[in-house]
Scaffold this motif. Structure first.
Motif, PDB file in Angstrom:
ATOM      1  N   LEU A  10      60.775-119.779  -0.477  1.00 23.25           N
ATOM      2  CA  LEU A  10      60.280-119.255  -1.415  1.00 23.25           C
ATOM      3  C   LEU A  10      59.826-117.859  -0.572  1.00 23.25           C
ATOM      4  N   GLY A  11      58.911-118.480   0.314  1.00 23.83           N
ATOM      5  CA  GLY A  11      58.250-117.087   0.874  1.00 23.83           C
ATOM      6  C   GLY A  11      59.300-116.313   1.795  1.00 23.83           C
ATOM      7  N   GLY A  12      60.316-116.833   2.283  1.00 22.79           N
ATOM      8  CA  GLY A  12      61.435-116.100   2.817  1.00 22.79           C
ATOM      9  C   GLY A  12      62.248-114.975   1.784  1.00 22.79           C
ATOM     10  N   ALA A  13      62.258-115.824   0.499  1.00 22.65           N
ATOM     11  CA  ALA A  13      62.767-115.111  -0.553  1.00 22.65           C
ATOM     12  C   ALA A  13      62.267-113.876  -0.971  1.00 22.65           C
ATOM     13  N   THR A  14      60.635-114.073  -1.130  1.00 22.73           N
ATOM     14  CA  THR A  14      60.035-113.019  -1.670  1.00 22.73           C
ATOM     15  C   THR A  14      59.788-111.992  -0.462  1.00 22.73           C
ATOM     16  N   LEU A  15      59.802-112.484   0.733  1.00 19.56           N
ATOM     17  CA  LEU A  15      59.744-111.528   1.720  1.00 19.56           C
ATOM     18  C   LEU A  15      61.046-110.503   1.653  1.00 19.56           C
ATOM     19  N   CYS A  16      62.158-111.351   1.600  1.00 21.62           N
ATOM     20  CA  CYS A  16      63.306-110.529   1.506  1.00 21.62           C
ATOM     21  C   CYS A  16      62.971-109.363   0.243  1.00 21.62           C
ATOM     22  N   LEU A  17      62.475-110.007  -0.827  1.00 21.63           N
ATOM     23  CA  LEU A  17      62.481-109.090  -1.942  1.00 21.63           C
ATOM     24  C   LEU A  17      61.400-107.823  -1.533  1.00 21.63           C
ATOM     25  N   LEU A  18      60.258-108.127  -1.019  1.00 26.42           N
ATOM     26  CA  LEU A  18      59.469-107.214  -0.399  1.00 26.42           C
ATOM     27  C   LEU A  18      60.052-105.985   0.589  1.00 26.42           C
ATOM     28  N   LEU A  19      60.826-106.679   1.374  1.00 28.37           N
ATOM     29  CA  LEU A  19      61.639-105.683   2.084  1.00 28.37           C
ATOM     30  C   LEU A  19      62.336-104.767   1.351  1.00 28.37           C
ATOM     31  N   LEU A  20      63.014-105.218   0.517  1.00 26.81           N
ATOM     32  CA  LEU A  20      63.915-104.681  -0.575  1.00 26.81           C
ATOM     33  C   LEU A  20      63.414-103.603  -1.492  1.00 26.81           C
ATOM     34  N   THR A  21      62.281-104.336  -1.849  1.00 30.17           N
ATOM     35  CA  THR A  21      61.365-103.131  -2.635  1.00 30.17           C
ATOM     36  C   THR A  21      60.797-102.066  -1.866  1.00 30.17           C
ATOM     37  N   CYS A  22      60.293-102.302  -0.700  1.00 30.55           N
ATOM     38  CA  CYS A  22      60.099-101.397   0.192  1.00 30.55           C
ATOM     39  C   CYS A  22      60.911-100.172   0.625  1.00 30.55           C
ATOM     40  N   ALA A  23      62.072-100.670   0.869  1.00 34.51           N
ATOM     41  CA  ALA A  23      63.131 -99.852   1.121  1.00 34.51           C
ATOM     42  C   ALA A  23      63.519 -98.982   0.168  1.00 34.51           C
ATOM     43  N   ASN A  24      63.675 -99.662  -0.935  1.00 33.78           N
ATOM     44  CA  ASN A  24      63.875 -98.960  -2.440  1.00 33.78           C
ATOM     45  C   ASN A  24      62.670 -97.973  -2.716  1.00 33.78           C
ATOM     46  N   LEU A  25      61.731 -98.184  -2.447  1.00 34.34           N
ATOM     47  CA  LEU A  25      60.440 -97.416  -2.963  1.00 34.34           C
ATOM     48  C   LEU A  25      60.702 -96.256  -1.649  1.00 34.34           C
TER      49      LEU A  25
END
Lengths: 120, 864
Positions: B335-350
């Protein structure tokens, strides 16, 4: 900058520092230190503006269009290295309006004192 | 004095200082020159106060100005603002929620003083390898006593065992979790009661109980005079002597009452009767590994001293912190890994969003710079804007986290002494704020630095011809990262989906549809008499069967998947005795019609009958695997075996049931008639779960069944009312919860990276519209232009998919413990995920491609 009555009223009451600066400029263009000395002299030393207060107020007065920086000051012995400030017609209108407002206030206050019973 | 004043001026914003600094210094210098020496000192002192105040006022004025400007510009670019806020909220929200849960379960110390020295011990395999977690069995009192007296590593050790008990009096009778603890247990945990006392070695506390804060509030209304009150538990009177604090849970959150566990001499006779747990606190300065080594040598000695019982018995010893199935740990890390993926993704998106916006605003900024706005002011304004965006996003994100944390509560292992729900605490909130600030400053600075650099008139001269270049490459890389992250999330959640499918496809061995179940545990000593118990069963079953829509009903000791234990040894005449621990069988006492009600197929012979009384031949119905283990290839009917000192004859064979749950191997099963229970068998073995097969709605039945039970015994509580389908669903609940969480993250990821691809291509198309217009004017086919754009999109996607697939494989290997019936490199799942990612890329490039096809050469050229 328009100087309609509404624009004038929107700026009242003026902060004390701003009012004094406008008053100092009625006599003619003046530089920063000159303004400080003028205010100090007129208030008998009661109000001595610090450079920070002076220039912060000047910045706002410039933005609001109450004063401007003339290319060439009207004073005869103008120091060319200094920045001078001049009252705009709008600034003059605002200063006059503030004077009226304060006069009215004082008039009201006097009236209250006159009708007040002796004991108070 | 003047340099000092100049230094003081640094407090002002650079723009103000540039404009007025010299003048102010001049004025100050003049004032100094006019003043006397003490006057000068006064001037300096005054300057400190004045300039600090005025500088703050100037900063404040600028902030207000920037905020107003930001509000105006964001209002104009509402789509951009909303997207940016939403993207930030998702990143912050998901991470805050996931971190709250992970921190709660994995990192935060347990709510006991010095929790690291708390450890649990139970029976493990003799061969050692008592890894980090897991009991093979509980301890027998004799083995516990020997370990406790012989070991020197602990300052205290205590034993406990848990159960459930009926609380009668004060409203509806309730069934509550109770834990019997030796007097050492509560003091060694180190938590003092909020009221009263706990059990002491000197006191006679056989009829005393300590209650949980929750029970104190719910049952006794938080009455401060609760101490000394008598309550009726399973027919016996107990006195309340203490109340534990609200945050105290032991050994699990279901335990609401603690009473004293007293071991009698006869309890120490049988070393194979394992039913107690032990908890211990390490002595000061004793290392955990040292204690483990000592226990292992003690276990070795005990297996030499008692070869007939302890030959295969070792000790499993682990920190209390680690008392959870490794699957929870893996899941939380995943779950931590998944949310980290999502954080990276949202940062990239932002970052992508802000970059695109900065590029679009280059002209505006250049115009403002040309009109005299200082670089510092522009940078400051842009930072204000992105901080505003991220603060709004962060606040929304924290709200999102607060809402979603309850969804994660199923990821908290039930075996830890913790509340079900992690709360969002201040540290987590601080972390979210840090995330927010970093994202805002990081990505606010990136474009603003460039904007600051472009003070020349390049930007003004720029026309739409100047697309591409380095910033396009940066944006392309960001989009690639987004695609890679979403591929990882797609593949891992795909593997989990397939695992759940595999698990759910397993035949539980019974038909769960249309079966209602509830628990009526008969209290001892009131029901010590087997005949009296049976009267209860017979009356309840007979009346329930008379209800409309009911086809059959029966009682059993424990539902499959709910009671997974009850494992005993079996001796078959003429066969070698198999060790109970590795070759036991699960057993249950049932009333007639149990198999019919549960839908367990009767393969041969007959069901248990009411005529199977204690006076007749003792019989048993066994499962197919039981028959196969002891009598391979033979007819088991009529064969005999010994169980708990009684010889039983097999009269029937039924299908196997997944007693231990769908994913685990279950022991062979035997079913014994309720009336043929050996004398002195503890109440825990009594049939207590009523199962009812019906043809209609189960809900309608519940109140009728309640009335029947109350008519038979008005003090008898009813608990655990649910359907067999719910029981089955509970078995896969953790999996489904995990899946939901990862699934949502994956869906969000796909959506975001689709938006990313769309954004980049749409921008490219608008930048290249002149080029496209010229191509079209020169006779290029519109379809070919469209294909070119789509190909761009697919190329971007492929660049992300390839590393994404490799990372996903590595991640899947790490979470093998969560997979069931599927390899971490399952080709079908990978293909499906890649297909989905490509589809998303196609969808993302469709609109820009269509816009490119519709570029009108004339209007583009005219615009030049």
């Amino acid at each position: 900058m328009t100087d309609g009555q509404d624009d004038v009223d929107a700026l009242l009451p003026l902060p004390a520092a701003a009012f004094h600066i406008l008053l100092a400029l009625i006599a003619g263009d003046c530089h920063g230190y000159g303004i400080i000395q003028d205010v100090e002299a007129r208030t008998g030393g009661a109000l001595r503006l610090s450079p920070g207060t002076l220039y912060r107020t000047i910045q706002r007065l410039l933005e609001q269009g109450l004063i401007e920086e003339p290319r060439r000051p009207t004073r005869a012995k103008a120091d060319p290295r200094r920045r001078y400030y001049r009252l705009t017609p709008f600034g003059s209108a605002v200063a006059r309006a503030e004077t009226r407002r304060l006069t009215e206030l004082v008039r009201l206050a006097r009236h209250v004192w006159r009708v007040a019973p002796e004991s108070s | 004095m003047i340099p000092l004043y100049r230094a003081l001026l640094r407090l002002y914003p650079a723009s103000f200082r540039l404009e007025y600094g010299d003048e102010m210094t001049e004025v100050f210098a003049q004032a100094c020159a006019d003043a006397s020496l003490p006057g000068r000192i006064g001037l300096v002192l005054r300057a400190f106060g004045d300039e600090t105040f005025n500088a703050a006022a100037v900063h404040w004025a600028i902030l207000i100005q920037d905020l107003r400007y930001t509000a105006r510009t964001l209002n104009r670019a509402r789509g951009f603002a909303l997207t940016a806020i939403l993207v930030t909220a998702l990143g912050v929200g998901a991470n805050t929620a996931a971190f709250s849960v992970a921190d709660f379960v994995l990192l935060r110390p347990l709510p006991f003083p010095d929790p690291d020295s708390l450890a649990m011990l139970c029976e493990g395999p003799r061969t050692g390898g008592g890894g980090t977690w897991g009991c093979m069995n509980e301890l027998s009192p004799a083995n516990y006593r020997d370990l406790k007296t012989m070991s020197a590593s602990f300052q205290a050790m205590g034993a406990y065992w848990g159960g459930a008990i009926n609380l009668v009096g004060g409203g509806e009778p309730r069934r509550l979790g109770i834990t019997s603890v030796t007097p050492e247990v509560l003091p060694l945990l180190g938590v003092a009661p909020v009221l009263g006392r706990v059990f002491g070695p000197a006191d006679d506390d056989r009829n005393s109980i300590v209650i949980s804060y929750g029970l104190w509030q719910s049952q006794f209304g938080g009455d401060p005079d609760v101490l000394g009150r008598k309550v009726n538990l399973d027919g016996a009177a107990y006195t309340i002597i203490g109340v534990m604090p609200a945050t105290f849970y032991f050994p699990e959150r279901t335990s609401q009452i603690w009473n004293e566990l007293t071991l009698k001499p006869q309890d120490f006779e049988d070393r194979t009767n394992t039913y107690i747990h032990a908890v211990a606190r390490l002595g000061p300065g004793v290392a955990f590994e040292h204690a483990r080594a000592e226990l292992e040598s003690l276990a070795a000695r005990m297996s030499r001293d008692y070869p007939e019982t302890n030959a295969e018995t070792g000790v499993s010893f682990f920190r209390m912190r680690d008392n959870m199935s490794p699957r929870f740990r893996v899941m939380l890390i995943a779950l931590g890994g998944a949310t980290l993926c999502l954080l990276l993704l949202t940062c990239a998106n932002l970052a992508n969003l802000l970059l695109a916006r900065a590029t679009a605003r280059e002209r505006e900024l250049a115009v403002r710079a040309a009109l005299g706005a200082g670089k510092e002011r522009l940078v400051r304004q842009l930072i204000t804007e992105s901080v505003i965006l991220t603060v709004l996003g962060g606040v929304t994100g924290v709200a999102l986290a607060a809402v979603s944390v309850p969804l994660f509560s199923s990821l908290v292992p039930p075996t830890l002494p913790l509340a079900t729900q992690p709360s969002l605490d201040l540290r987590v909130l601080a972390l979210a704020v840090a995330f927010t600030a970093l994202t805002g400053l990081g990505f606010g600075l990136l474009p603003s630095l460039r904007a600051g650099r472009r003070t020349e008139f390049d930007a003004l001269r720029d026309t739409t011809r100047a697309g591409g270049g380095r910033k396009q490459r940066v944006r392309a890389i960001l989009v690639t990262v987004e695609v890679a992250m979403s591929v990882i999330l797609l593949i891992t959640s795909g593997l989990l989906i397939r695992s759940v499918w595999h698990v759910q496809a397993i035949d539980p061995g019974f038909v769960p549809q249309h079966v209602l179940t509830l628990t009526t545990a008969l209290p001892r000593p009131k029901y010590d008499d087997a005949v009296r118990r049976n009267q209860f069963y017979e009356r309840v079953v007979a009346e329930v069967r008379g209800l409309p829509g009911v086809q059959s009903a029966a009682f059993t000791t424990g539902l499959p998947m709910v009671i997974t234990g009850l494992i005993t040894g079996v001796e078959v005449p003429g066969q070698e005795v198999r060790p109970r621990r590795s070759a036991g069988a699960s057993h249950r006492w049932v009333t007639p019609d149990y198999f019919k009600t549960m839908g367990i197929p009767l393969r041969r012979g007959r069901d248990v009958e009411n005529s199977d009384t204690a006076q007749r031949q003792w019989v048993a119905v066994v499962s197919a695997s039981f028959a196969e283990r002891y009598w391979p290839g033979q007819d088991p009917i009529g064969k005999t075996f010994r169980h708990l000192d009684h010889t039983r004859t097999v009269v029937g064979v039924v299908g196997d049931v997944k007693v231990r749950g769908l994913e685990r191997t279950s022991e062979p099963q035997m079913y014994l008639p309720a009336l043929q229970a050996p004398e002195g068998l503890p109440g825990g073995f009594d049939p207590k779960d009523l199962v009812i097969r019906h043809s209609g709605q189960g809900d309608a039945l519940v109140s009728a069944v309640r009335q029947i039970v109350h008519a038979v015994d008005k003090e008898q509580p009813i608990s655990n009312v649910r359907t067999m389908e719910e029981v089955l669903a509970t078995d896969t609940a953790t999996r489904r919860a995990q899946l939901q969480v990862l699934g949502v993250l994956a869906a969000v990821a796909v959506l975001l990276s689709g938006v990313g691809i769309y954004g980049l291509l749409a921008y490219t198309v608008s930048q290249r519209s002149l080029e496209i217009g010229v191509r079209l004017a020169l006779g290029a086919e519109p379809a070919r232009v469209g294909r070119m754009i789509v190909a761009d999109g697919l190329r971007l996607a492929l660049f992300g998919i390839v590393p994404g697939v490799f990372c996903a494989y590595a991640a899947a290997r790490g979470m093998t413990a969560l997979l069931f019936g599927i390899a971490p490199g399952d080709p079908a799942t990978f293909a499906a995920a890649v297909g989905l990612a490509l589809l998303m890329a196609l969808a993302g490039s469709f609109l820009p491609a269509r816009r490119a096809v519709r570029v009108s050469p004339m209007s583009v050229l005219r615009a030049e």
